[in-house]
Design a protein around this motif. Structure first.
Motif, PDB file in Angstrom:
ATOM      1  N   ASP A  71      35.997  43.908  42.949  1.00 55.99           N
ATOM      2  CA  ASP A  71      37.056  43.132  43.600  1.00 55.99           C
ATOM      3  C   ASP A  71      37.815  42.292  42.587  1.00 55.99           C
ATOM      4  O   ASP A  71      38.686  41.501  42.951  1.00 55.99           O
ATOM      5  CB  ASP A  71      36.484  42.246  44.699  1.00 55.99           C
ATOM      6  N   GLY A  72      37.482  42.451  41.307  1.00 59.18           N
ATOM      7  CA  GLY A  72      38.239  41.810  40.235  1.00 59.18           C
ATOM      8  C   GLY A  72      37.581  40.617  39.601  1.00 59.18           C
ATOM      9  O   GLY A  72      38.027  40.148  38.552  1.00 59.18           O
ATOM     10  N   GLY A  73      36.501  40.077  40.174  1.00 57.67           N
ATOM     11  CA  GLY A  73      35.877  38.876  39.629  1.00 57.67           C
ATOM     12  C   GLY A  73      34.520  39.162  39.007  1.00 57.67           C
ATOM     13  O   GLY A  73      33.843  40.126  39.357  1.00 57.67           O
ATOM     14  N   SER A  74      34.118  38.298  38.068  1.00 62.41           N
ATOM     15  CA  SER A  74      32.805  38.394  37.443  1.00 62.41           C
ATOM     16  C   SER A  74      32.373  37.008  37.011  1.00 62.41           C
ATOM     17  O   SER A  74      33.193  36.191  36.560  1.00 62.41           O
ATOM     18  CB  SER A  74      32.822  39.342  36.245  1.00 62.41           C
ATOM     19  N   SER A  75      31.070  36.729  37.149  1.00 60.37           N
ATOM     20  CA  SER A  75      30.538  35.426  36.764  1.00 60.37           C
ATOM     21  C   SER A  75      30.165  35.354  35.299  1.00 60.37           C
ATOM     22  O   SER A  75      29.894  34.271  34.785  1.00 60.37           O
ATOM     23  CB  SER A  75      29.309  35.089  37.628  1.00 60.37           C
ATOM     24  N   ASP A  76      30.111  36.471  34.617  1.00 59.77           N
ATOM     25  CA  ASP A  76      29.761  36.489  33.196  1.00 59.77           C
ATOM     26  C   ASP A  76      30.726  37.404  32.453  1.00 59.77           C
ATOM     27  O   ASP A  76      31.455  38.195  33.060  1.00 59.77           O
ATOM     28  CB  ASP A  76      28.306  36.931  32.990  1.00 59.77           C
ATOM     29  N   PRO A  77      30.795  37.311  31.111  1.00 62.17           N
ATOM     30  CA  PRO A  77      31.760  38.109  30.346  1.00 62.17           C
ATOM     31  C   PRO A  77      31.531  39.605  30.499  1.00 62.17           C
ATOM     32  O   PRO A  77      30.392  40.080  30.494  1.00 62.17           O
ATOM     33  CB  PRO A  77      31.518  37.642  28.903  1.00 62.17           C
TER      34      PRO A  77
END
Length: 480
Positions: A181-187
Motif C-alpha cells: 500500500d506504499g508504506g513501510s516502518s523500516d528502510p
C-alpha cells in the motif's frame, strides 16, 4: 461299382466332419496369431518395459525444456496498515495471477511471504505443483496484522529466494513480486538493492499513495515495466501485462537485460557451463559502430555481468559466446537501448527537443487526476519553472517543515528545496523546457517519521536561448 457306391455312401459323414475340422484349424490359427512365439516373447516384454520407462520419465520431467523456469516469490503486505477488504482483493489478484502461470516441476515454482511485524512464509517453493494449487493456497492465506516491516521481510525474502532449504533452485531466474500500500516502518532501499545485485528481478504493485520516487528506485529498471500504481479494485487490469513480464524474466536459455539506465545495464543468463567445462566471452558494441566492440572474458560459473559507462539513448548489440570443449553451444544475441539522459538532450537539435516533448506528453500525469484531500497540485508551468502546492492534510501543524524534491523522470540530477512549516507551496526554478519531472513533497514530523506524496509534471516547450543581437549601426552602444 460296389466300392464306388460305398465311397459315395460315406460322403454325408465326411461332409459333416469337415466343418468342425476347419473350425478347429481356424481357431488354432487365430490363437497362434494372437500369441507371440516363444522366440519373440523376450523382445515383446523388453519393448513394453522401454515404453513404460519412457512414459514414466516423461511424466517426471513435466513440461518440456523450452518452458520458462525460475523461482517466483510473492511478497504480500499483511500488516495492520492494510484493511481486510484491501487484503482480500490483493489476495484474489495474486491467486488469479498464479493460476495463469506455468507452475510445476521443471517450470516455475512459487512461494508466498507475508509482511508484518515479522516475516512469515505461507508456503515454500515446491510445495504446490500447479497453478491451481498455488491459487488455492493463496486464497486460504489469512492476514497476520502487525507492523509494516517491509525491509525485514525483504532481507528474509533474499534468504528464501537463494536457499535450498526453502526449496529454491540454484541457477534459475529469481523474480520478486511485491504488493504494497506504499508504506513501510523500516528502510526498504538497502535490502532491495541487495536482491537486485544478486540478479533478482523486482516487480512492485502499489495500491496506495506511496512515494513514486522511492518505489521507482526500488523496482527493477526500467520502472515503466516493473512498477505499477493501480487502485485495489482495478488490479485485474494489469494482470496480463504483469504475467507477460514475469514470463519474459524467466524464459530459459535466453540472454536478458535488466536495470537499464542511461549509462549501463545488467545482463543475466542461465547457467550453461561450469568452471571446469569452459568460459564465456561477452561482446558489446554500439549498433551504429560494430567495429568498436568491447570484450570481456568470464568464468564458466558466471551468470551475469553489468556494463557501465555507456552513452545514453544508444542501441547496443550484445553477444554471449559460450566456449566449451565438452559440448557445442551457440551464441546468444540481444539488442539493448539505453535510456535517454539529460546529457543526451543537449546539442541534439530540434529533433531531440521534439522527442522530449513526446516523452513529456506520454509520461506526465495531469495534477487534476489526483483525488482526495491529500494531493499535490502543479500549476503555473513555465518552460523553466513549476509552481507546486499541496493540501494542508499532508502536513498538519505538527510538521516541522517540508522538503520538495524534483528530478527528471528519464534520469538526471535532482534538486531539493526546503519549505518552512507555515507554507504549503513553492516555485521550482532552473528546470529544462519540454521535460517530464517527478515532484515529491515530504513532511517531517516531530516524532521523527516522514510522510511523502509524489506527482508527475511537465514543463512546456520554450524557445531556445539565443545570443543577443548586435546593436544596429550607429547606435554607438549608448544607453537609451
Amino acid at each position: 461299382m460296389g466300392g464306388a457306391s460305398r465311397g459315395r455312401g460315406s460322403d454325408p459323414a465326411r461332409a459333416a466332419a469337415r466343418p468342425a475340422a476347419q473350425e478347429r484349424a481356424s481357431g488354432e490359427r487365430r490363437q497362434s496369431a494372437a500369441l507371440p512365439s516363444r522366440a519373440m516373447l523376450p523382445w515383446t516384454v523388453l519393448g513394453l518395459a522401454l515404453s513404460l520407462r519412457l512414459a514414466r520419465s516423461g511424466a517426471e520431467r513435466g513440461p518440456p525444456t523450452s518452458a520458462p523456469q525460475g523461482d517466483l516469490l510473492f511478497l504480500l503486505d499483511s500488516s495492520a496498515s492494510v484493511s481486510h477488504y484491501e487484503f482480500s482483493r490483493v489476495r484474489e489478484f495474486l491467486g488469479r495471477l498464479a493460476a495463469l502461470l506455468p507452475l510445476g516441476p521443471g517450470a516455475l515454482r512459487a512461494s508466498l511471504v507475508h509482511v508484518g511485524s515479522r516475516p512469515h512464509t505461507e508456503f515454500p517453493f515446491g510445495q504446490h505443483s500447479s497453478g491451481s494449487a498455488v491459487q488455492d493456497a493463496i486464497r486460504a492465506a489469512v492476514q497476520r496484522m502487525g507492523d509494516t516491516n517491509t525491509g525485514l521481510a525483504l532481507a528474509y525474502a533474499k534468504e528464501q529466494l537463494f536457499a535450498k532449504e526453502a526449496g529454491a533452485r540454484p541457477g534459475v531466474p529469481k523474480v520478486l513480486v511485491w504488493v504494497t500500500d506504499g508504506g513501510s516502518s523500516d528502510p526498504v532501499g538497502p535490502p532491495m538493492q541487495e536482491l537486485k545485485d544478486l540478479g533478482a528481478t523486482v516487480f512492485i504493485v502499489s495500491t496506495g499513495r506511496g512515494n513514486l520516487l522511492e518505489l521507482s528506485a526500488a523496482a527493477s529498471a526500467p520502472a515503466e515495466k516493473h512498477l505499477h500504481f493501480v487502485d485495489v479494485d482495478d488490479l485485474h487490469i494489469i494482470t496480463p501485462k504483469l504475467r507477460a513480464s514475469i514470463l519474459d524474466a524467466m524464459w530459459p536459455q535466453q540472454l536478458r537485460a535488466s536495470e537499464i539506465t542511461s549509462s549501463g545495464f545488467r545482463l543475466a543468463w542461465p547457467p550453461l557451463l561450469t568452471t571446469d567445462s569452459g568460459y564465456y566471452v561477452l561482446e558489446l558494441a554500439p549498433s551504429a559502430e560494430p567495429r568498436t566492440a568491447r570484450r570481456q572474458q568470464l568464468p564458466g560459473n558466471a551468470t551475469g555481468w553489468t556494463w557501465a559507462g555507456l552513452d545514453p539513448d544508444t542501441d547496443y548489440d550484445v553477444a554471449l559466446l559460450p566456449e566449451s570443449n565438452v559440448r557445442l553451444l551457440g551464441p546468444q544475441r540481444l539488442r539493448v537501448r539505453t535510456l535517454p539522459g539529460q546529457a543526451g538532450r543537449r546539442g541534439r537539435g530540434p529533433g531531440r527537443a521534439a522527442g522530449a516533448a513526446r516523452s513529456c506528453s506520454l509520461t506526465g500525469a495531469s495534477p487534476a487526476e489526483e483525488t482526495g484531500p491529500e494531493r499535490i497540485v502543479v500549476s503555473h508551468a513555465r518552460p523553466r519553472s513549476l509552481r507546486v502546492s499541496w493540501a494542508p492534510a499532508l502536513g498538519p501543524a505538527a510538521a516541522l517543515g517540508y522538503h520538495v524534491q524534483v528530478g527528471p523522470l528519464l534520469g538526471g540530477a535532482a534538486q531539493r528545496v526546503e519549505v518552512p512549516a507555515g507554507r504549503n507551496s513553492t516555485t521550482l526554478q532552473g528546470l529544462a523546457p519540454g521535460t517530464a519531472y517527478l515532484v515529491t513533497v515530504t513532511a517531517a514530523f516531530r516524532s521523527g517519521r516522514e510522510r511523502a506524496l509524489s506527482a508527475k509534471a511537465c514543463t512546456p516547450e520554450g524557445e531556445r536561448s539565443r545570443a543577443p543581437r548586435p546593436p544596429p549601426p550607429g547606435a554607438g552602444g549608448r544607453e537609451p
